[in-house]
Design a protein around this motif. Structure first.
Motif, PDB file in Angstrom:
ATOM      1  N   ALA A 186       0.737  -1.204   0.149  1.00  0.00           N
ATOM      2  CA  ALA A 186      -0.125   0.185  -0.143  1.00  0.00           C
ATOM      3  C   ALA A 186       0.863   1.236  -0.030  1.00  0.00           C
ATOM      4  N   SER A 187       2.061   1.201   0.336  1.00  0.00           N
ATOM      5  CA  SER A 187       3.086   2.428   0.706  1.00  0.00           C
ATOM      6  C   SER A 187       4.153   2.605  -0.180  1.00  0.00           C
ATOM      7  N   ARG A 188       4.019   1.521  -1.055  1.00  0.00           N
ATOM      8  CA  ARG A 188       5.637   1.573  -1.769  1.00  0.00           C
ATOM      9  C   ARG A 188       5.661   2.978  -2.463  1.00  0.00           C
ATOM     10  N   LYS A 189       4.855   3.550  -3.034  1.00  0.00           N
ATOM     11  CA  LYS A 189       5.044   4.875  -3.677  1.00  0.00           C
ATOM     12  C   LYS A 189       5.681   6.058  -2.882  1.00  0.00           C
ATOM     13  N   SER A 190       5.277   5.888  -1.646  1.00  0.00           N
ATOM     14  CA  SER A 190       5.441   6.955  -0.508  1.00  0.00           C
ATOM     15  C   SER A 190       6.832   6.681   0.088  1.00  0.00           C
ATOM     16  N   ILE A 191       7.392   5.603   0.032  1.00  0.00           N
ATOM     17  CA  ILE A 191       8.759   5.097   0.699  1.00  0.00           C
ATOM     18  C   ILE A 191       9.785   5.521   0.002  1.00  0.00           C
ATOM     19  N   HIS A 192      10.139   4.734  -1.170  1.00  0.00           N
ATOM     20  CA  HIS A 192      11.429   5.195  -1.988  1.00  0.00           C
ATOM     21  C   HIS A 192      11.149   4.283  -3.351  1.00  0.00           C
ATOM     22  N   PRO A 193      11.593   4.827  -4.636  1.00  0.00           N
ATOM     23  CA  PRO A 193      11.504   4.461  -5.752  1.00  0.00           C
ATOM     24  C   PRO A 193      12.383   3.060  -6.141  1.00  0.00           C
ATOM     25  N   ALA A 194      13.170   2.549  -5.323  1.00  0.00           N
ATOM     26  CA  ALA A 194      13.976   1.625  -5.447  1.00  0.00           C
ATOM     27  C   ALA A 194      13.114   0.153  -5.552  1.00  0.00           C
ATOM     28  N   SER A 195      13.651  -0.666  -6.264  1.00  0.00           N
ATOM     29  CA  SER A 195      12.913  -1.784  -6.792  1.00  0.00           C
ATOM     30  C   SER A 195      12.792  -2.909  -5.610  1.00  0.00           C
ATOM     31  N   ASP A 196      13.927  -2.937  -5.074  1.00  0.00           N
ATOM     32  CA  ASP A 196      13.897  -4.017  -3.789  1.00  0.00           C
ATOM     33  C   ASP A 196      13.795  -3.344  -2.530  1.00  0.00           C
ATOM     34  N   LEU A 197      12.681  -3.435  -2.091  1.00  0.00           N
ATOM     35  CA  LEU A 197      12.206  -2.511  -0.722  1.00  0.00           C
ATOM     36  C   LEU A 197      11.662  -3.685   0.299  1.00  0.00           C
ATOM     37  N   THR A 198      12.187  -3.516   1.574  1.00  0.00           N
ATOM     38  CA  THR A 198      11.486  -4.194   2.754  1.00  0.00           C
ATOM     39  C   THR A 198      10.802  -3.405   3.830  1.00  0.00           C
ATOM     40  N   VAL A 199       9.917  -3.850   4.484  1.00  0.00           N
ATOM     41  CA  VAL A 199       9.200  -3.242   5.616  1.00  0.00           C
ATOM     42  C   VAL A 199       9.277  -4.282   6.754  1.00  0.00           C
ATOM     43  N   LYS A 200      10.036  -3.669   7.803  1.00  0.00           N
ATOM     44  CA  LYS A 200       9.925  -4.590   8.956  1.00  0.00           C
ATOM     45  C   LYS A 200       9.368  -3.824  10.204  1.00  0.00           C
ATOM     46  N   MET A 201       8.610  -4.722  10.937  1.00  0.00           N
ATOM     47  CA  MET A 201       7.838  -4.113  12.390  1.00  0.00           C
ATOM     48  C   MET A 201       8.686  -5.084  13.285  1.00  0.00           C
ATOM     49  N   ASP A 202       9.001  -4.184  14.499  1.00  0.00           N
ATOM     50  CA  ASP A 202       9.380  -4.717  15.587  1.00  0.00           C
ATOM     51  C   ASP A 202       8.213  -5.379  16.470  1.00  0.00           C
TER      52      ASP A 202
END
Length: 434
Positions: free
Chosen positions: A59-75
């Motif tokens: 849902a938030s890929r566009k608002s994070i960074h234009p890189a193709s290899d993204l990771t979101v981590k939650m603690d």
């Protein structure tokens, strides 16, 4: 010169962003929600965290960074959410998947050209942005996780009886609580006339698990399979396979016919289902809210099976068409009412049970005097056997009960429903049948 690929993690102590009070509150609120769902629904925080990470990334890929290899981590311990991008270190003019060497060395002093670094790209106020953009996706992921748990827990119970408590009633639908899951008895799967209260214990047949619906456990109390499972639960001989249920026809809330046969010639299938003093069938009719259950002995002989299915009517003769599965049944005028039953219920259920088309023909040429004589004899004999007056015995005969042996297999509750029998008559019958 070739450059090796090195995955370099950021120094968290140096690079951890400033946590505003608002961000901390959001994290605490998210943790509270996760803990609540874990306790109430049985979905672990780690499983939920994975679902949230996936949802946020989508849902938030566009608002994070234009890189193709993204990771979101939650603690899972703090509720903190961070985003990372895998970037290749280049000397100048980086594209979306690259980072300038001088910028990389601000965080990673020993970075060199060609290295692959995990670079934190968490936007400011990411928690608020993510909450706004990914809420529905998160809920969907949680629903899917819940359905996986429900599927695993109930997949072996489809077609079986399960019990829960009534959670709520909406638009004629009954929502049943099973602890960590919920089922629904829709209006068409309810028994007409049955009333339910919140918190009441209810037993139903699990028809199927529909992962596309909410709730996903589809239940029924009106399905003929519900009656089948009740007999299997109550009658040991059916559960063990000694007595077999051949067919069931049901008018939910009113009347059912069940055909049974024995695989052991020493066992009476009807008697086994009725139980000692009618206890077994009484327990079943109690669960069915008083629905009448006719237990019929199956026979390979069509005439005999048909006579059992249309009981208490007495048949004069039958004319079967085996190719078309149609049968014409001849009865006299008095037995025609019994053959049809109230609102033609008896013949309808018999047709469903046999899966034959039944046509009733009333023969009016029978010797009325001979019939009256036989009826009077049956009334007289029954009155003597039961120690009751002949008018009361005639009422029993008119309802198809011609002998003490027939009455022994009938629950007393059924006799109480017959109009015209007062308590003194019923008391005398109880004594004679005891």
């Amino acid at each position: 010169m070739d450059h090796g690929i090195l995955c370099v993690e950021e120094d968290n102590e140096k690079q951890e962003p400033y946590k505003s009070l608002e961000a901390q509150n959001m994290n605490n609120e998210l943790l509270a929600i996760l803990e609540y769902i874990e306790q109430e629904r049985g979905i672990s925080k780690a499983q939920l965290a994975g679902a949230i990470e996936k949802a946020l990334l989508t849902a938030s890929r566009k608002s994070i960074h234009p890189a193709s290899d993204l990771t979101v981590k939650m603690d899972p311990a703090t509720g903190e959410i961070k985003a990372w991008a895998k970037l290749k270190v280049v000397e100048e003019f980086p594209n979306n998947d690259e980072i300038r060497l001088s910028d990389a060395r601000k965080r990673i002093p020993d970075a060199k050209i060609g290295d692959i670094v995990n670079w934190e790209v968490t936007p400011k106020n990411f928690g608020r942005i993510a909450a706004q953009t990914a809420r529905q996706a998160i809920l969907q992921q949680i629903r899917e996780a819940e359905k996986e748990i429900v599927q695993e827990e109930f997949k072996d119970k489809v077609g079986q009886l399960i019990s829960g408590t009534v959670r709520r009633i909406e638009a004629g639908n009954i929502f049943v609580d099973f602890g960590k899951s919920e089922g629904i008895i829709s209006g068409k799967d309810r028994v007409p006339g049955e009333q339910y209260t919140i918190g009441e214990r209810v037993t139903a047949l699990l028809l199927k698990i529909d992962e596309k619906s909410e709730p996903s456990l589809i239940l029924s109390r009106s399905n003929p399979g519900f009656v089948r499972r009740l007999f299997e639960r109550e009658v040991t001989e059916i559960h063990d396979g000694v007595v077999e249920i051949v067919g069931i026809a049901r008018d939910p809330g009113s009347r059912s016919k069940i055909a049974v046969r024995s695989n052991d010639p020493r066992i009476d299938p009807v008697g086994a289902c009725v139980g000692m003093r009618g206890m077994r069938v009484r327990n079943i009719t109690g669960e069915l809210g008083g629905e009448r259950v006719d237990i019929i002995a199956f026979s390979e002989n069509l005439e005999k099976f048909l006579a059992n299915a249309l009981h208490p009517a007495k048949l004069l003769s039958i004319e079967p068409d085996f190719e078309k599965k149609q049968v014409t049944v001849h009865v006299d005028e008095d037995n025609s009412r019994l053959a049809f039953g109230k609102k033609a219920q008896n013949i309808k259920l018999a047709q469903r049970l046999l899966q034959w088309q039944i046509t009733i023909v009333i023969d009016k040429d029978q010797d009325a005097e001979e019939f009256a004589e036989k009826k009077a004899q049956a009334v007289s004999e029954l009155a003597v056997q039961l120690g009751i007056e002949e008018p009361a015995a005639e009422i029993l005969v008119n309802n198809g009960y011609l002998s003490v042996d027939e009455l022994k297999n009938i629950p007393m509750e059924e006799l109480q429903k017959i109009e015209g029998l007062d308590e003194s008559v019923l008391s005398s019958i109880r004594e004679k049948l005891a």
